[in-house]
Enzyme design. Structure first.
Site, PDB file in Angstrom:
ATOM      1  N   HIS A 177      -1.207  -1.412  -4.343  1.00 46.36           N
ATOM      2  CA  HIS A 177      -2.476  -1.070  -3.683  1.00 46.36           C
ATOM      3  C   HIS A 177      -2.537   0.445  -3.454  1.00 46.36           C
ATOM      4  O   HIS A 177      -1.643   1.032  -2.838  1.00 46.36           O
ATOM      5  CB  HIS A 177      -2.557  -1.821  -2.355  1.00 46.36           C
TER       6      HIS A 177
ATOM      7  N   MET B  86      -9.036   8.068  -0.385  1.00 50.24           N
ATOM      8  CA  MET B  86      -9.865   8.518   0.751  1.00 50.24           C
ATOM      9  C   MET B  86     -10.386   9.928   0.494  1.00 50.24           C
ATOM     10  O   MET B  86      -9.669  10.769  -0.049  1.00 50.24           O
ATOM     11  CB  MET B  86      -9.020   8.545   2.018  1.00 50.24           C
TER      12      MET B  86
ATOM     13  N   SER C 152       0.855  -1.189   0.000  1.00 50.85           N
ATOM     14  CA  SER C 152       0.000   0.000   0.000  1.00 50.85           C
ATOM     15  C   SER C 152       0.888   1.235   0.000  1.00 50.85           C
ATOM     16  O   SER C 152       1.656   1.452   0.933  1.00 50.85           O
ATOM     17  CB  SER C 152      -0.887   0.007   1.248  1.00 50.85           C
TER      18      SER C 152
ATOM     19  N   MET D 259     -11.283  -5.480   5.611  1.00 49.53           N
ATOM     20  CA  MET D 259     -10.453  -4.571   6.413  1.00 49.53           C
ATOM     21  C   MET D 259     -10.137  -5.274   7.734  1.00 49.53           C
ATOM     22  O   MET D 259     -11.042  -5.769   8.418  1.00 49.53           O
ATOM     23  CB  MET D 259     -11.207  -3.268   6.708  1.00 49.53           C
TER      24      MET D 259
ATOM     25  N   MET E 295     -12.244   4.401  -0.738  1.00 49.88           N
ATOM     26  CA  MET E 295     -12.871   4.681   0.562  1.00 49.88           C
ATOM     27  C   MET E 295     -13.600   6.018   0.427  1.00 49.88           C
ATOM     28  O   MET E 295     -13.147   7.057   0.905  1.00 49.88           O
ATOM     29  CB  MET E 295     -11.799   4.708   1.655  1.00 49.88           C
TER      30      MET E 295
ATOM     31  N   ASP F 240      -6.438  -6.198   4.564  1.00 47.00           N
ATOM     32  CA  ASP F 240      -5.821  -4.866   4.538  1.00 47.00           C
ATOM     33  C   ASP F 240      -5.811  -4.274   5.944  1.00 47.00           C
ATOM     34  O   ASP F 240      -6.874  -3.998   6.511  1.00 47.00           O
ATOM     35  CB  ASP F 240      -6.648  -3.994   3.584  1.00 47.00           C
TER      36      ASP F 240
ATOM     37  N   ASP G 255      -4.789   3.599  -1.959  1.00 42.90           N
ATOM     38  CA  ASP G 255      -5.861   3.934  -1.017  1.00 42.90           C
ATOM     39  C   ASP G 255      -6.430   5.308  -1.342  1.00 42.90           C
ATOM     40  O   ASP G 255      -5.748   6.319  -1.229  1.00 42.90           O
ATOM     41  CB  ASP G 255      -5.310   3.910   0.408  1.00 42.90           C
TER      42      ASP G 255
ATOM     43  N   HIS H  64      -8.431   0.878  -4.083  1.00 44.90           N
ATOM     44  CA  HIS H  64      -9.333   0.691  -2.941  1.00 44.90           C
ATOM     45  C   HIS H  64     -10.035   2.022  -2.663  1.00 44.90           C
ATOM     46  O   HIS H  64      -9.426   2.954  -2.138  1.00 44.90           O
ATOM     47  CB  HIS H  64      -8.471   0.237  -1.732  1.00 44.90           C
TER      48      HIS H  64
ATOM     49  N   GLY I 233      -2.600  -3.755   9.260  1.00 47.33           N
ATOM     50  CA  GLY I 233      -1.874  -4.444  10.328  1.00 47.33           C
ATOM     51  C   GLY I 233      -1.220  -5.740   9.899  1.00 47.33           C
ATOM     52  O   GLY I 233      -0.958  -6.616  10.735  1.00 47.33           O
TER      53      GLY I 233
HETATM   54  C1  DX5 Z   1      -6.125   1.819   5.613  1.00 49.23           C
HETATM   55  C2  DX5 Z   1      -5.695   1.429   4.219  1.00 49.23           C
HETATM   56  C3  DX5 Z   1      -4.563   0.486   4.164  1.00 49.23           C
HETATM   57  C4  DX5 Z   1      -3.304   0.941   4.852  1.00 49.23           C
HETATM   58  C5  DX5 Z   1      -2.725  -0.266   5.536  1.00 49.23           C
HETATM   59  O1  DX5 Z   1      -7.303   2.572   5.546  1.00 49.23           O
HETATM   60  O2  DX5 Z   1      -6.781   0.840   3.516  1.00 49.23           O
HETATM   61  O3  DX5 Z   1      -4.298   0.047   2.840  1.00 49.23           O
HETATM   62  O4  DX5 Z   1      -2.335   1.487   4.015  1.00 49.23           O
HETATM   63  O5  DX5 Z   1      -1.642   0.138   6.277  1.00 49.23           O
HETATM   64  P1  DX5 Z   1      -0.820  -0.813   7.232  1.00 49.23           P
HETATM   65  O6  DX5 Z   1      -0.315  -1.952   6.400  1.00 49.23           O
HETATM   66  O7  DX5 Z   1       0.253   0.067   7.725  1.00 49.23           O
HETATM   67  O8  DX5 Z   1      -1.757  -1.269   8.318  1.00 49.23           O
HETATM   68 ZN    ZN Z   2      -6.362  -0.168   1.469  1.00 51.24          ZN
END
Ligand code: DX5
Ligand code: ZN
Length: 213
Positions: A34, A38, A9, A138, A69, A173, A36, A67, A175
């Site tokens: 990936h 937002m 990501s 998630m 959001m 996705d 993100d 992805h 942690g």
């Molecule tokens: C969170 C994102 C993830 C994020 C994951 O809203 O969708 O893709 O980058 O980050 P890590 O791998 O650090 O938890």
């Molecule tokens: Zn993501």
């Protein structure tokens, strides 16, 4: 199970050198990139939009996994498909007509997937399961990188894998690191998104290798 894939990501990468970061993770063995997206409404954070995805497309030789959001994913799937997305996922919590939106994404020539927040039960997608190319679960609440994996999600991964069967991709996705990767794979996930774990490491190669369990 489908092939194990690692999807770094870019959220935790160096935003002043995004093209270079893409080259580096692909060199290190990334299967997908990936992205993100937002909007500051669905998530308490804002990231990038279609022009940035379009600019980055030319730097990637692997699929771009977008992805969304966003509170209104319907209004944006076309722009992201035009920007070069290969896979588009949207949150089932945000879409008014998720079944219709999945078909629309496929009509635009992309693979289509739904995303579930940690608190959303798998039953919400029971009748979408036949219409999806992929499900993204998630394993943290969306919005930020670097949050701790929510262990209760392991049972949800098992339930969704049973819904999808053995052929289709099940992505996780949030942690994901060397500790949590074996657990999610054992539960049935086969696409691992990782941001802070990969981009926070000294060696992208070693970090990506360590996720291939
Ligand atoms: C969170 C994102 C993830 C994020 C994951 O809203 O969708 O893709 O980058 O980050 P890590 O791998 O650090 O938890
Ligand atoms: Zn993501």
């Amino acid at each position: 199970m489908p092939k194990l894939k690692i999807a770094p990501s870019l959220l935790s990468s160096d935003f002043s050198h995004l093209g270079e970061e893409i080259h580096k993770v692909i060199e290190a063995g990334a299967d997908w990139i990936h992205l993100d997206i937002m909007d500051g409404h669905f998530t308490p954070n804002i990231t990038i939009g279609p022009p940035v995805v379009s600019a980055l497309r030319q730097h990637s030789t692997v699929p771009m996994d977008v992805h969304l959001m966003l509170t209104n994913p319907e209004d944006f799937v076309e722009a992201f498909a035009d920007a070069g997305a290969d896979i588009i996922t949207f949150h089932v919590e945000a879409a008014r007509h998720p079944h219709r939106l999945l078909s629309r994404i496929r009509d635009l020539g992309c693979k289509a997937g739904v995303v579930l927040n940690p608190g959303t039960p798998p039953d919400d997608i029971e009748f979408l399961a036949e219409a999806v190319d992929m499900v993204l679960l998630m394993t943290v609440n969306p919005g930020f990188g670097g949050q701790a994996f929510i262990p209760e999600m392991l049972r949800k991964i098992e339930l969704v894998r049973a819904m999808l069967g053995e052929e289709r991709d099940l992505e996780v996705d949030g942690g994901i690191d060397q500790q949590t990767a074996p657990d999610v794979v054992r539960a049935g996930a086969n696409v691992l998104v990782a941001g802070s774990y990969i981009f926070g490491s000294d060696s992208y190669l070693e970090a990506i290798e360590s996720l291939k369990v």
